[in-house]
Write a protein that holds these residues in place. Structure first.
Motif, mmCIF file in Angstrom:
data_model
loop_
_atom_site.group_PDB
_atom_site.id
_atom_site.type_symbol
_atom_site.label_atom_id
_atom_site.label_comp_id
_atom_site.label_asym_id
_atom_site.label_seq_id
_atom_site.Cartn_x
_atom_site.Cartn_y
_atom_site.Cartn_z
ATOM 1 N N TYR A 20 -57.418 15.222 -18.725
ATOM 2 C CA TYR A 20 -58.230 14.809 -17.585
ATOM 3 C C TYR A 20 -58.303 13.290 -17.553
ATOM 4 C CZ TYR A 20 -59.539 19.640 -17.151
ATOM 5 O OH TYR A 20 -59.489 21.002 -16.975
ATOM 6 N N GLU A 21 -57.897 12.713 -16.416
ATOM 7 C CA GLU A 21 -58.082 11.283 -16.175
ATOM 8 C C GLU A 21 -59.225 11.179 -15.180
ATOM 9 O OE1 GLU A 21 -54.750 8.421 -15.797
ATOM 10 O OE2 GLU A 21 -55.657 7.980 -13.851
ATOM 11 N N VAL A 22 -60.306 10.529 -15.601
ATOM 12 C CA VAL A 22 -61.535 10.463 -14.819
ATOM 13 C C VAL A 22 -61.818 9.014 -14.454
ATOM 14 C CG1 VAL A 22 -63.997 10.986 -14.817
ATOM 15 C CG2 VAL A 22 -62.416 12.481 -16.059
ATOM 16 N N GLU A 23 -61.907 8.718 -13.169
ATOM 17 C CA GLU A 23 -62.250 7.366 -12.734
ATOM 18 C C GLU A 23 -63.714 7.100 -13.042
ATOM 19 O OE1 GLU A 23 -62.644 6.231 -8.455
ATOM 20 O OE2 GLU A 23 -60.998 4.857 -8.976
ATOM 21 N N THR A 24 -63.987 5.952 -13.664
ATOM 22 C CA THR A 24 -65.361 5.583 -14.004
ATOM 23 C C THR A 24 -65.889 4.414 -13.192
ATOM 24 O OG1 THR A 24 -64.590 4.177 -15.821
ATOM 25 C CG2 THR A 24 -65.145 6.475 -16.363
ATOM 26 N N ASN A 25 -64.983 3.677 -12.552
ATOM 27 C CA ASN A 25 -65.396 2.544 -11.718
ATOM 28 C C ASN A 25 -64.237 2.153 -10.808
ATOM 29 O OD1 ASN A 25 -67.507 0.662 -11.054
ATOM 30 N ND2 ASN A 25 -66.255 -0.931 -11.964
ATOM 31 N N ARG A 26 -64.595 1.555 -9.659
ATOM 32 C CA ARG A 26 -63.567 1.124 -8.702
ATOM 33 C C ARG A 26 -64.014 -0.171 -8.042
ATOM 34 N NH1 ARG A 26 -62.559 5.300 -4.107
ATOM 35 N NH2 ARG A 26 -61.965 6.509 -5.933
ATOM 36 N N VAL A 27 -63.082 -1.123 -7.955
ATOM 37 C CA VAL A 27 -63.302 -2.381 -7.239
ATOM 38 C C VAL A 27 -62.199 -2.476 -6.190
ATOM 39 C CG1 VAL A 27 -63.400 -4.896 -7.413
ATOM 40 C CG2 VAL A 27 -64.318 -3.481 -9.273
ATOM 41 N N VAL A 28 -62.600 -2.543 -4.908
ATOM 42 C CA VAL A 28 -61.645 -2.565 -3.800
ATOM 43 C C VAL A 28 -61.731 -3.910 -3.088
ATOM 44 C CG1 VAL A 28 -60.954 -1.482 -1.622
ATOM 45 C CG2 VAL A 28 -61.904 -0.077 -3.476
ATOM 46 N N GLU A 29 -60.569 -4.509 -2.848
ATOM 47 C CA GLU A 29 -60.472 -5.727 -2.050
ATOM 48 C C GLU A 29 -59.484 -5.438 -0.932
ATOM 49 O OE1 GLU A 29 -59.176 -8.397 -5.081
ATOM 50 O OE2 GLU A 29 -61.220 -8.928 -5.638
ATOM 51 N N ARG A 30 -59.888 -5.772 0.303
ATOM 52 C CA ARG A 30 -59.044 -5.456 1.454
ATOM 53 C C ARG A 30 -58.952 -6.651 2.390
ATOM 54 N NH1 ARG A 30 -60.159 -0.933 6.144
ATOM 55 N NH2 ARG A 30 -58.374 -1.551 7.407
ATOM 56 N N TYR A 31 -57.760 -6.843 2.915
ATOM 57 C CA TYR A 31 -57.527 -7.830 3.965
ATOM 58 C C TYR A 31 -56.570 -7.201 4.962
ATOM 59 C CZ TYR A 31 -55.977 -11.919 6.493
ATOM 60 O OH TYR A 31 -55.665 -12.804 7.491
ATOM 61 N N GLY A 32 -57.054 -6.908 6.158
ATOM 62 C CA GLY A 32 -56.222 -6.301 7.191
ATOM 63 C C GLY A 32 -55.603 -4.994 6.731
ATOM 64 N N PHE A 62 -51.495 -0.178 4.872
ATOM 65 C CA PHE A 62 -51.825 0.760 5.940
ATOM 66 C C PHE A 62 -50.734 0.697 6.993
ATOM 67 C CE2 PHE A 62 -54.027 2.318 9.709
ATOM 68 C CZ PHE A 62 -54.689 3.426 9.188
ATOM 69 N N LYS A 63 -50.080 1.842 7.237
ATOM 70 C CA LYS A 63 -49.000 1.921 8.208
ATOM 71 C C LYS A 63 -48.918 3.369 8.693
ATOM 72 C CE LYS A 63 -44.122 1.016 8.851
ATOM 73 N NZ LYS A 63 -43.002 1.826 8.473
ATOM 74 N N ASP A 64 -48.572 3.546 9.957
ATOM 75 C CA ASP A 64 -48.437 4.887 10.535
ATOM 76 C C ASP A 64 -49.729 5.685 10.405
ATOM 77 O OD1 ASP A 64 -45.773 4.289 11.165
ATOM 78 O OD2 ASP A 64 -45.063 5.041 9.229
ATOM 79 N N ASN A 65 -50.838 4.986 10.593
ATOM 80 C CA ASN A 65 -52.161 5.613 10.627
ATOM 81 C C ASN A 65 -52.617 6.188 9.285
ATOM 82 O OD1 ASN A 65 -54.306 5.820 12.420
ATOM 83 N ND2 ASN A 65 -53.923 8.000 12.764
ATOM 84 N N ARG A 66 -52.142 5.612 8.168
ATOM 85 C CA ARG A 66 -52.572 6.068 6.851
ATOM 86 C C ARG A 66 -52.303 5.008 5.796
ATOM 87 N NH1 ARG A 66 -48.202 9.760 3.788
ATOM 88 N NH2 ARG A 66 -49.207 8.666 2.117
ATOM 89 N N TRP A 67 -52.943 5.166 4.628
ATOM 90 C CA TRP A 67 -52.726 4.281 3.493
ATOM 91 C C TRP A 67 -51.603 4.830 2.623
ATOM 92 C CZ3 TRP A 67 -54.616 -0.433 3.092
ATOM 93 C CH2 TRP A 67 -55.731 -0.761 3.861
ATOM 94 N N TRP A 68 -50.739 3.929 2.132
ATOM 95 C CA TRP A 68 -49.636 4.254 1.238
ATOM 96 C C TRP A 68 -49.794 3.463 -0.061
ATOM 97 C CZ3 TRP A 68 -45.700 7.572 2.834
ATOM 98 C CH2 TRP A 68 -45.644 7.845 4.185
ATOM 99 N N ILE A 69 -49.521 4.067 -1.193
ATOM 100 C CA ILE A 69 -49.478 3.349 -2.467
ATOM 101 C C ILE A 69 -48.110 2.684 -2.571
ATOM 102 C CG2 ILE A 69 -49.520 3.519 -4.980
ATOM 103 C CD1 ILE A 69 -51.360 5.989 -4.627
ATOM 104 N N ALA A 70 -48.105 1.366 -2.557
ATOM 105 C CA ALA A 70 -46.852 0.617 -2.666
ATOM 106 C C ALA A 70 -46.404 0.536 -4.124
ATOM 107 C CB ALA A 70 -47.023 -0.786 -2.101
ATOM 108 N N SER A 71 -47.380 0.340 -5.006
ATOM 109 C CA SER A 71 -47.092 0.262 -6.441
ATOM 110 C C SER A 71 -48.399 0.393 -7.200
ATOM 111 C CB SER A 71 -46.413 -1.058 -6.799
ATOM 112 O OG SER A 71 -47.297 -2.133 -6.575
ATOM 113 N N TRP A 72 -48.285 0.743 -8.450
ATOM 114 C CA TRP A 72 -49.453 0.712 -9.327
ATOM 115 C C TRP A 72 -49.001 0.414 -10.737
ATOM 116 C CZ3 TRP A 72 -49.688 4.355 -13.229
ATOM 117 C CH2 TRP A 72 -49.042 5.571 -13.037
#
Length: 136
Positions: free
Chosen positions: A55-67, A98-108
């Protein structure tokens, strides 16, 4: 997506749906070993039903967005069961667009916690793992 009990069968199609074509994964494991590969290479070890719970459980998230771009710092713990003590922690660094009305993961990329402890700004306040490990 990847969490499940013993016998769990990972669904690569669901995971692939979230990722952009040619998404790249970068990993630094607990000893600092560097790995960089495609999503299909990342999925290979997950093809067989799980011999043990994971089980991989997220414990915290920090989001930064520009456009149409976003970056997410996702702190996580790895456990053998939902109620067990974490055996590993780390941070995922996720780049999205964000493209084609949805979010895509480009890399991680992921960095497992080793000698270098997770910075406080990426840890939730009063989280049990913080108190147990003594990190702030």
């Amino acid at each position: 997506m990847i969490s499940g009990s013993k016998g769990f069968k990972y669904n690569p199609d669901s995971d692939q749906f979230l990722h952009a074509p040619n998404a790249i994964i970068t990993r630094f494991n607990e000893t600092g070993e560097f790995q960089r590969h495609t999503l299909s290479e990342e999925q290979k070890p997950l093809e067989q039903p799980y011999a043990e719970g994971f089980y991989e459980v997220e414990t915290n998230r920090v989001v930064e967005r520009y456009g149409n771009l976003a970056h997410v710092w996702s702190t996580y713990e790895m456990k053998a069961s939902p109620d067990s003590k974490a055996f590993m922690r780390g941070i995922n660094s996720i780049s999205l667009y964000f493209k084609d009305n949805r979010w895509w993961i480009a890399s991680w990329g992921t960095q497992y916690e080793g000698k270098e402890k997770i910075p406080a700004k990426y840890l939730p306040e009063n989280h049990l793992s913080n108190k147990a490990s003594g990190t702030t």
